[in-house]
Design an enzyme around this catalytic site. Structure first.
Site, mmCIF file in Angstrom:
data_model
loop_
_atom_site.group_PDB
_atom_site.id
_atom_site.type_symbol
_atom_site.label_atom_id
_atom_site.label_comp_id
_atom_site.label_asym_id
_atom_site.label_seq_id
_atom_site.Cartn_x
_atom_site.Cartn_y
_atom_site.Cartn_z
ATOM 1 N N HIS A 48 -1.621 -11.594 -1.164
ATOM 2 C CA HIS A 48 -2.205 -12.869 -1.566
ATOM 3 C C HIS A 48 -1.768 -13.295 -2.968
ATOM 4 C CE1 HIS A 48 -5.548 -10.431 -3.477
ATOM 5 N NE2 HIS A 48 -5.435 -11.393 -4.385
ATOM 6 N N SER A 66 -5.736 -8.261 -9.332
ATOM 7 C CA SER A 66 -5.301 -8.015 -7.958
ATOM 8 C C SER A 66 -3.885 -7.479 -7.924
ATOM 9 C CB SER A 66 -5.377 -9.306 -7.138
ATOM 10 O OG SER A 66 -6.703 -9.694 -6.909
ATOM 11 N N ASP A 84 -2.761 -6.998 3.376
ATOM 12 C CA ASP A 84 -2.712 -7.663 2.070
ATOM 13 C C ASP A 84 -1.852 -6.881 1.079
ATOM 14 O OD1 ASP A 84 -3.043 -9.535 0.130
ATOM 15 O OD2 ASP A 84 -5.179 -9.193 -0.206
#
Length: 246
Positions: free
Chosen positions: A30, A144, A60
């Protein structure tokens, strides 16, 4: 009268870590999803244009590659199966990188709060995650894709999400276990598409009431609540209310 159409560009931020001397970098899918250009900034402020070698939406995860001059230091991948609740955990990344205007990563420290956690889809999160490591080491926007490491510096997880009501860290951060990533890293480095098996069942966790209803001695197992038509599960003869125990 309609005005002229304008082109808008959006910049996304995330973290990652180098996994070998060839310059392969792991991050979240993402983080780089839909990107026209990917730039990797190292802690010493050197910048490299990166190419996407492979990505997988379901897990992901993504692997990107930079072309450094000379060998780069890289992170050692640990064993997330050895992780226990209460172990020290260190989250590394570069949250709010533009705001602080520094390429140097930050470190937050906490413990492993829980294992095998799941996060459902929400209005703001379009993905569903399962089997995550939960930590109270502060994870913020921009973290992230960064590594979650143990006290020896071994990567045990990949920071992926937070649970928050305020938008900031509230002591519930989540990471993908590194062993889950290890299963597909080599394929992503080679640009291969990751394929997943499909049974065609919708399942429900067993609880004490259901175990009592079905006359089971404990609440281990999973109940099939629905079978998808023409699925492998239907062809194999599975039916709703069947209980899978192993």
């Amino acid at each position: 009268v309609e005005g002229p159409q304008r082109e808008f560009k959006r910049i996304g931020l995330g973290s990652g870590f180098i996994i070998n001397k060839e310059g392969y970098v792991i991050t979240n899918e993402h983080v780089i999803h839909g990107a026209d250009k990917i730039t990797v900034t190292l802690p010493d402020a050197k910048e490299f244009e990166a190419s996407l070698t492979g990505s997988d939406t379901y897990s992901d995860l993504a692997v990107i590659k930079i072309e450094p001059k000379g060998e780069l230091p890289f992170a050692k991948l640990g064993n997330s199966d050895d992780v226990q609740i209460g172990n020290w955990a260190i989250a590394i990344g570069n949250p709010f990188a533009f705001a602080v205007k520094s390429p140097e990563p930050t470190v937050t420290v906490g413990v492993i709060s829980a294992l095998h956690r799941s996060l459902p889809r929400t209005d703001k999160r379009t993905r569903e995650y399962s089997d995550l490591i939960q930590t109270d080491a502060a994870i913020n926007p921009g973290n992230s894709g960064g590594p979650l490491v143990n006290i020896y510096g071994d990567v045990i997880g990949i920071n992926v999400a937070i649970f928050t009501l305020s938008g900031g860290s509230e002591g519930m951060g989540f990471a993908i276990p590194i062993n889950a990533a290890k299963k597909i890293i080599n394929d992503l480095m080679q640009g291969k598409k990751i394929l997943y098996g499909w049974l065609g069942v919708i399942i429900q966790d067993m609880d004490a009431n259901l175990a009592s209803y079905f006359g089971l001695s404990d609440k281990s197992g999973t109940i099939i609540s629905k079978i998808v038509e023409l699925s492998p599960a239907e062809k194999a003869g599975l039916k709703p209310s069947d209980i899978i125990i192993s």
